[in-house]
Write a protein that holds these residues in place. Structure first.
Motif, PDB file in Angstrom:
ATOM      1  N   ALA A 121      -9.706 -75.180   4.264  1.00  0.00           N
ATOM      2  CA  ALA A 121      -8.573 -75.513   3.399  1.00  0.00           C
ATOM      3  C   ALA A 121      -9.002 -76.237   2.132  1.00  0.00           C
ATOM      4  CB  ALA A 121      -7.557 -76.350   4.159  1.00  0.00           C
ATOM      5  N   GLU A 122     -10.073 -77.015   2.222  1.00  0.00           N
ATOM      6  CA  GLU A 122     -10.536 -77.778   1.061  1.00  0.00           C
ATOM      7  C   GLU A 122     -11.826 -77.168   0.505  1.00  0.00           C
ATOM      8  OE1 GLU A 122     -10.561 -81.960   2.140  1.00  0.00           O
ATOM      9  OE2 GLU A 122      -8.460 -82.082   1.597  1.00  0.00           O
ATOM     10  N   GLN A 178      -2.043 -74.733  -7.687  1.00  0.00           N
ATOM     11  CA  GLN A 178      -2.440 -75.373  -6.430  1.00  0.00           C
ATOM     12  C   GLN A 178      -2.832 -76.836  -6.666  1.00  0.00           C
ATOM     13  OE1 GLN A 178      -2.334 -73.616  -3.423  1.00  0.00           O
ATOM     14  NE2 GLN A 178      -1.396 -72.055  -4.713  1.00  0.00           N
ATOM     15  N   TYR A 179      -2.805 -77.604  -5.592  1.00  0.00           N
ATOM     16  CA  TYR A 179      -3.228 -79.002  -5.622  1.00  0.00           C
ATOM     17  C   TYR A 179      -4.739 -79.035  -5.445  1.00  0.00           C
ATOM     18  CZ  TYR A 179      -2.803 -84.026  -4.749  1.00  0.00           C
ATOM     19  OH  TYR A 179      -2.884 -85.393  -4.830  1.00  0.00           O
ATOM     20  N   ILE A 180      -5.449 -79.696  -6.366  1.00  0.00           N
ATOM     21  CA  ILE A 180      -6.913 -79.714  -6.332  1.00  0.00           C
ATOM     22  C   ILE A 180      -7.466 -81.125  -6.522  1.00  0.00           C
ATOM     23  CG2 ILE A 180      -7.052 -77.334  -7.188  1.00  0.00           C
ATOM     24  CD1 ILE A 180      -8.101 -78.566  -9.881  1.00  0.00           C
ATOM     25  N   HIS A 181      -8.738 -81.272  -6.245  1.00  0.00           N
ATOM     26  CA  HIS A 181      -9.489 -82.515  -6.407  1.00  0.00           C
ATOM     27  C   HIS A 181     -10.636 -82.217  -7.366  1.00  0.00           C
ATOM     28  CE1 HIS A 181     -11.839 -86.051  -4.842  1.00  0.00           C
ATOM     29  NE2 HIS A 181     -12.834 -85.295  -5.240  1.00  0.00           N
ATOM     30  N   ILE A 182     -10.828 -83.061  -8.371  1.00  0.00           N
ATOM     31  CA  ILE A 182     -11.990 -82.919  -9.247  1.00  0.00           C
ATOM     32  C   ILE A 182     -12.725 -84.251  -9.333  1.00  0.00           C
ATOM     33  CG2 ILE A 182     -11.044 -81.005 -10.624  1.00  0.00           C
ATOM     34  CD1 ILE A 182     -10.515 -83.051 -12.896  1.00  0.00           C
ATOM     35  N   SER A 183     -14.044 -84.162  -9.406  1.00  0.00           N
ATOM     36  CA  SER A 183     -14.905 -85.331  -9.632  1.00  0.00           C
ATOM     37  C   SER A 183     -15.650 -85.097 -10.927  1.00  0.00           C
ATOM     38  CB  SER A 183     -15.909 -85.492  -8.490  1.00  0.00           C
ATOM     39  OG  SER A 183     -15.251 -85.741  -7.284  1.00  0.00           O
ATOM     40  N   GLY A 240      -4.524 -83.465  -8.417  1.00  0.00           N
ATOM     41  CA  GLY A 240      -3.230 -83.061  -8.946  1.00  0.00           C
ATOM     42  C   GLY A 240      -3.090 -81.557  -8.926  1.00  0.00           C
ATOM     43  N   THR A 241      -2.061 -81.078  -9.584  1.00  0.00           N
ATOM     44  CA  THR A 241      -1.778 -79.649  -9.642  1.00  0.00           C
ATOM     45  C   THR A 241      -2.464 -79.039 -10.855  1.00  0.00           C
ATOM     46  OG1 THR A 241       0.357 -80.009  -8.572  1.00  0.00           O
ATOM     47  CG2 THR A 241       0.069 -77.923  -9.752  1.00  0.00           C
ATOM     48  N   LEU A 242      -3.203 -77.977 -10.617  1.00  0.00           N
ATOM     49  CA  LEU A 242      -3.861 -77.260 -11.702  1.00  0.00           C
ATOM     50  C   LEU A 242      -2.811 -76.405 -12.408  1.00  0.00           C
ATOM     51  CD1 LEU A 242      -6.469 -76.450 -13.208  1.00  0.00           C
ATOM     52  CD2 LEU A 242      -6.751 -74.646 -11.490  1.00  0.00           C
ATOM     53  N   ASP A 243      -2.491 -76.769 -13.653  1.00  0.00           N
ATOM     54  CA  ASP A 243      -1.458 -76.064 -14.409  1.00  0.00           C
ATOM     55  C   ASP A 243      -2.019 -74.860 -15.160  1.00  0.00           C
ATOM     56  OD1 ASP A 243       0.552 -77.955 -13.695  1.00  0.00           O
ATOM     57  OD2 ASP A 243      -0.234 -79.308 -15.228  1.00  0.00           O
ATOM     58  N   GLU A 244      -3.209 -75.028 -15.736  1.00  0.00           N
ATOM     59  CA  GLU A 244      -3.793 -73.953 -16.552  1.00  0.00           C
ATOM     60  C   GLU A 244      -5.300 -73.950 -16.391  1.00  0.00           C
ATOM     61  OE1 GLU A 244      -2.751 -74.437 -20.680  1.00  0.00           O
ATOM     62  OE2 GLU A 244      -0.647 -74.788 -20.206  1.00  0.00           O
ATOM     63  N   TYR A 245      -5.865 -72.761 -16.574  1.00  0.00           N
ATOM     64  CA  TYR A 245      -7.320 -72.602 -16.572  1.00  0.00           C
ATOM     65  C   TYR A 245      -7.712 -71.670 -17.710  1.00  0.00           C
ATOM     66  CZ  TYR A 245     -11.722 -70.285 -15.561  1.00  0.00           C
ATOM     67  OH  TYR A 245     -12.974 -69.739 -15.688  1.00  0.00           O
ATOM     68  N   ILE A 287      -5.629 -81.160   0.041  1.00  0.00           N
ATOM     69  CA  ILE A 287      -4.383 -81.205   0.817  1.00  0.00           C
ATOM     70  C   ILE A 287      -3.608 -82.421   0.356  1.00  0.00           C
ATOM     71  CG2 ILE A 287      -3.375 -81.444   3.110  1.00  0.00           C
ATOM     72  CD1 ILE A 287      -5.928 -80.056   4.169  1.00  0.00           C
ATOM     73  N   LYS A 288      -2.358 -82.187  -0.045  1.00  0.00           N
ATOM     74  CA  LYS A 288      -1.524 -83.268  -0.554  1.00  0.00           C
ATOM     75  C   LYS A 288      -0.809 -83.946   0.610  1.00  0.00           C
ATOM     76  CE  LYS A 288       1.970 -84.100  -4.091  1.00  0.00           C
ATOM     77  NZ  LYS A 288       2.785 -83.467  -5.131  1.00  0.00           N
TER      78      LYS A 288
END
Length: 157
Positions: A84-85, A100-105, A118-123, A155-156
Motif C-alpha cells: 500500500a505504501e 492520491q495521498y502521498i509522502h515525500i522526503s 498530502g494529496t498530489l494535485d498535479e505532476y 495511508i491517511k
C-alpha cells in the motif's frame, strides 16, 4: 556488462506487460547467506496472490532459459505486490499518484520541514503540486522533483 537487475528487467518486463501488469521494481539483494531476486508488480485495483504465482512461474521459466546465466549464485525468486505504501519512482508512478495521498522526503528543508504528506494535485516532468495540512490550514505547494529524495504512497489516518 549489464547488471543482474538490468538483465532481468529487459527479459521480464514484456512478459509482465503482456498481463497488463506494471513492473514496479526489481531488487537483487543478499540477506544473511541467501540471495533474493524480488520482482514487484502491480495493476489497477491491486495484484492478487494468483497473479503473483502465475507471473512467478513464467519469470522462473524465462530466467532459467537464459544463456549465459546472468546470476553469479543461487537465489530465491519472490514476486509480490509493492504494498500500500509503495515507492513512487517513475513518471508512470507519479501520473498514477495524482489525486492520491502521498509522502515525500526532501533532500533539504523547506520552511523548516523535510517531510510532507498530502494529496498530489498535479505532476509534470519537473514539478509536483501537493496539498497538505499544517495545523488547521490547508496549504498547496509546488516542489521540484530534484528536491525530492524519496516519495511513496501513504495511508491517511
Amino acid at each position: 556488462m549489464a547488471s543482474v537487475v538490468e538483465t532481468v528487467q529487459k527479459e521480464v518486463e514484456p512478459l509482465i506487460e503482456s498481463h497488463q501488469f506494471d513492473l514496479v521494481d526489481i531488487e537483487f539483494v543478499k540477506e544473511g547467506k541467501s540471495w533474493y531476486l524480488r520482482v514487484y508488480i502491480d495493476k489497477p485495483g491491486g495484484i492478487t496472490i494468483e497473479d503473483c504465482a502465475e507471473v512467478s512461474d513464467q519469470i522462473s521459466e524465462k530466467l532459467d532459459s537464459l544463456e549465459p546465466d546472468p546470476f553469479p549464485q543461487a537465489y530465491f525468486l519472490e514476486v509480490s505486490s509493492p504494498g500500500a505504501e509503495r515507492p513512487i519512482k517513475t513518471s508512470n508512478d507519479w501520473q498514477r499518484a495524482v489525486g492520491q495521498y502521498i509522502h515525500i522526503s526532501l533532500y533539504a528543508p523547506i520552511d523548516g520541514h523535510k517531510v510532507f504528506e498530502g494529496t498530489l494535485d498535479e505532476y509534470s516532468k519537473k514539478t509536483i503540486q501537493l496539498t497538505y495540512m499544517e495545523k488547521t490550514r490547508k496549504i498547496s505547494k509546488q516542489f521540484e522533483l530534484k528536491q525530492i529524495g524519496f516519495a511513496r504512497f501513504a495511508i491517511k489516518f
